[in-house]
Design an enzyme around this catalytic site. Structure first.
Site: not given
Lengths: 265, 598
Positions: B229, B233, B380-382, B443-444
């Site tokens: 995680h 950041y 979300h992470f794209h 996903r994946r």
């Protein structure tokens, strides 16, 4: 420290938002009883599931009036049992473990979703209402066949649901004139008694027996048919209890060279 | 004569160039694998076997979120330290040393992944970016990652050395804001990477070498997320830095508040690590209470991002008003929307706001069950790393390239088209991914198409979602092509004497308004460590107590050479040229290192 008035206001609003989020989730856990997958279950040995009481035979068990337990094993690249059949209006507790790598057990389009980690047992209780069919996917990459790993959960109506297991056994060959006996073992793994009919069809003959099997009991029945009425040749037979069937074939011959052949189908 | 970065720090500009080019090379590779998997997954064009999809996916993930992001950020961190402290690095050989270590490390990891495409060798590492045991990669994969991370550690040492030297000469001055951001981010990174270092060095590497029999899959997974995680950041902080120190200047104004910028980075230092368990809400073997603690920390992490939203928008407004903007919202029109550096960062910020909302859903401990490991998470992470970070990096490249090459940007119009195209492409793709996730599409997976059931869309259809994703993927690929055209075009330009000065934004409320204690890095580090101990000691002890330090006996799954019949010539060509180029890069790096050592 010099903070602009608007920024102070924003800061307070942001804090309220955060505290609000935490409060709603806490409310969901405490007041609504939404429990998380946690550490409730003891660990298992992934390579020795065959000797584990819970996972040696992946299955659904009834533990209360509307309460069931499903023991599920995930492995590359399938789920056992499949499909998992449970009745409508029931509370089902799933216990899921893995035989090899990390998988998931996820009912498509629902929040029934857990990681399946070798050595650990995921526990989650689900309320099913109406009859429905759910797809089950593994949503954690588990190797080159990951995309083939799927299963199904069938929530069936009260009438259709049972936990009956049927096994029938008859001879391979008999001499014309001898009796053919088919042994039927019917296990009722539900808690309540069932009333049902066991039927044997062989050739043109149909034999039936109405039975009551107490919860958790196993009933042994034997049907006997005179081979002479069937005549020489191969005869297929089928035993039926509700939706369950088992079948075999018996050969009736005029003179048998050896006397064996009645020990298995 | 201009006063660009390359004029001030020619030697450091060379290092930054090397880091940027390594980053862009990884971006190119990651992009190629991205479009291959987009078209495969949506079923529009399949030329690889589905079993090889996971090699493609591993390469896409590792090259983009490890190599692209981190090589880029070591570049801008070096810029930030040298520019804001106004001094060159203490020892250029050391600087090239850590760059070389990172390059060698990622080359090893990259080779291990790409070797999965060929049966010429048993080497393979199709274990995805998360490499969860008992999936097992070739030792080279783990070794390369270790070297890469150690390289970043030395990079941090380099920047701390600069700061210590500067502090000795300027004992009473506040740490300049860009340097402060670099130092706090690196402190967070040191704490965070302890998790992945422990996972690899104590368990996964010895296991892949056959030195230990087994591992505890829950333990290595938890150690991964200890790092997994905060690493987000590590990608995000450089983007934030750009929004704080570059965006206000490009908008034509000043940073709204220096003190709150410091508060934001301190909060990230403190709260980034003790949140990793929120990736494990669905893991059996971790008690609900530990998950709750991780959730609370995660929710408080919204605070620095919400503060950033305020400060960034306020700074932009200030800039717009300096440019003559008026009215409640009318000032928006006065912003330099035709400047690709500004437009790219502003659009990235906008996407990040959307990502914040899906992130709040992810963070909700019990709502998470609906979306965990579905396509929603990919959406979300794209938006986060794929747009807030990647688009910011691409946009600021248009400012940095002239600074570190001394050459004019090849085309500002192409650059503007590129950032807009990225925004549009990602809007299609991530929106459809989020919606797909709500239908339960995982996903994946190479083929989210199953025999026994179908995904049912309440609005639209799965085919429509696939079409949006494929369209988005194509637009993003085009955007990348434009980006590389500009990078190459700029490199081919001649040296220019007419470049903007190397500088960053001033502040409306400066460091003199910030309490001295904010600069007390020891204090914040100590608090961060205490919070980590609080959040992780008991979960880790409990996991070890339950499953053992080295776990139960496992059926490991070495992902050595798989079904190879269907590998296309293209995949092989990509792989071979990649290895060749990676080797060339390594050689160049070595040559450069040799060159600078007297």
């Amino acid at each position: 420290m010099n903070i602009h008035a608007y920024e102070k206001l924003w800061l307070v609003a942001a804090m309220l938002l955060i505290v609000g989020f935490i409060a709603t989730i806490t409310y969901g856990s405490v007041a609504l009883g939404i429990t998380m997958v946690g550490d409730q279950q003891d660990t298992v040995e992934p390579t020795e599931l065959a000797d584990d009481d819970r996972f040696d035979d992946p299955r659904v068990e009834q533990v209360g009036e509307n309460e069931y337990e499903a023991y599920v094993v995930a492995q590359t690249f399938s789920f056992q049992p499949n499909p998992i059949e449970v009745p409508e209006d029931s509370d089902v507790t799933f216990y899921v473990t893995s035989r090899d790598v990390i998988h998931s057990f996820s009912l498509v389009g629902t929040n029934v979703n857990t990681m399946v980690i070798p050595g650990e047992v995921a526990e989650m209780t689900v309320e099913f209402d109406d009859p429905a069919e759910y797809g089950v996917v593994c949503n954690e990459y588990c190797g080159p066949g990951h995309h083939d790993m799927e299963g199904e959960v069938h929530v069936v109506s009260e009438d259709e649901f049972d936990l009956t297991e049927l096994e029938a056994d008859g001879p391979d060959e008999v001499e014309t004139g001898d009796e053919i006996s088919v042994d039927v073992t019917t296990e009722n793994r539900q808690l309540e008694a069932i009333e049902t009919t066991i039927t044997l069809e062989i050739g043109d003959e149909t034999l039936t027996e109405d039975v009551t099997i107490e919860g958790g009991e196993t009933l042994e029945t034997t049907f006997t048919v005179d081979s002479a009425t069937l005549g020489e040749g191969d005869h297929d037979w089928t035993v039926t209890v509700d939706d369950h069937t088992d079948s075999g074939t018996v050969t009736v011959a005029d003179d048998l060279e050896d006397d064996g052949g009645d020990d298995d189908e | 004569m201009s006063n660009a970065y390359i004029d001030q720090f020619p030697a450091e500009a060379k290092v930054i160039r090397a880091a940027f080019y390594s980053s862009f090379f990884a971006l190119a590779l990651g992009g190629v694998f991205g479009i291959i998997q987009t078209l495969h997954r949506t079923g529009y064009y399949r030329f690889i076997d589905s079993a090889d999809y996971y090699t493609v996916l591993t390469a896409h993930g590792v090259f983009l979120v490890i190599s692209f992001t981190i090589f880029f950020l070591v570049g801008i961190f070096t810029w930030a330290i040298t520019t804001s402290l106004d001094r060159g690095v203490e020892d250029l050989r050391f600087t090239w040393g850590w760059y070389g270590l990172m390059a060698v490390g990622i080359t090893l990891t990259g080779v291990a992944i790409l070797a999965g495409f060929t049966d010429a060798t048993d080497i393979s590492a199709s274990v995805l970016f998360t490499f969860y045991a008992p999936l097992q990669a070739h030792p080279l994969f783990y070794l390369g990652l270790v070297l890469f991370v150690v390289g970043t550690w030395f990079a941090g040492v380099d920047w701390f050395r600069s700061w210590w030297a500067w502090k000795a000469e300027n004992p009473d001055e506040r740490i300049p804001l860009p340097a402060f951001m670099v130092l706090t981010t690196m402190l967070m990174w040191y704490i965070a990477t302890l998790g992945v270092a422990a996972a690899i060095l104590l368990f996964l590497l010895p296991w892949s070498l056959g030195l230990i029999e087994s591992v505890n899959p829950l333990l290595t997974r938890t150690l991964f997320w200890f790092f997994g995680h905060p690493v987000v950041y590590f990608w995000l902080m450089p983007a934030y830095m750009m929004w704080y120190v570059l965006l206000p200047k490009i908008s034509g104004g000043k940073l709204f508040s220096d003190p709150l910028a410091r508060v934001v980075f301190v909060l990230f230092l403190i709260l980034s690590v003790p949140t990793g368990i929120h990736h494990q809400y669905l893991d059996p073997g971790i008690a609900e209470g530990f998950k709750f603690i991780a959730m609370t920390n995660t929710m408080f992490l919204l605070l620095p991002s919400l503060l950033t939203a305020f400060t960034v928008v306020a700074s932009m407004e200030h800039g717009a008003r300096q440019r003559g903007g008026e009215g409640y919202l009318g000032w928006l029109k006065a912003l330099p929307w035709r400047d690709p550096v500004f437009a790219g960062m502003a659009l990235a910020g906008l996407m990040f706001a959307a990502a914040g909302f899906s992130g709040m859903i992810n963070a909700g401990m019990n709502i998470n069950y609906l979306v965990h490991n579905t396509f929603w998470v990919v959406g979300h992470f794209h938006l986060t790393v794929g747009t807030a970070v990647a688009l910011t990096f691409m946009a600021v490249t248009y400012w940095f390239l002239p600074q570190v090459t001394g050459k004019q940007l090849w085309s500002r119009s192409v650059a503007l088209g590129q950032v807009v195209l990225w925004f549009v492409g990602m809007t299609f793709m991530s929106n459809a991914m989020h919606r797909g996730g709500l239908l339960g599409i995982p996903r994946r997976t190479a083929e989210p198409q199953y025999d026994g059931f179908e995904f049912e869309a309440a609005v639209g259809s799965v085919a429509e979602l696939d079409a949006q994703i494929a369209l988005g993927g194509v637009l993003l690929t085009l955007s990348l092509v434009l980006f590389f055209a500009n990078v190459v075009g700029t490199a081919l330009n001649g040296r220019s004497d007419d470049l903007p000065d190397n500088s960053y934004a001033g502040t409306l409320s400066g460091p003199e308004d910030a309490p001295q204690i904010l600069d007390n890095l020891k204090l914040w580090t100590a608090i961060a460590v205490v919070l980590v101990i609080f959040a992780y000691t008991f979960p880790l002890l409990s996991i070890i107590d339950r499953g053992g330090l080295f776990g139960p006996e496992l059926v490991e799954l070495p992902l050595s050479t798989l079904d190879l019949e269907s590998i296309s010539a293209l995949a092989l060509a990509v792989e071979q040229s990649t290895i060749a180029t990676l080797e060339t890069t390594a050689d160049t790096a070595t040559a450069v290192i040799a060159g600078v050592i007297p």
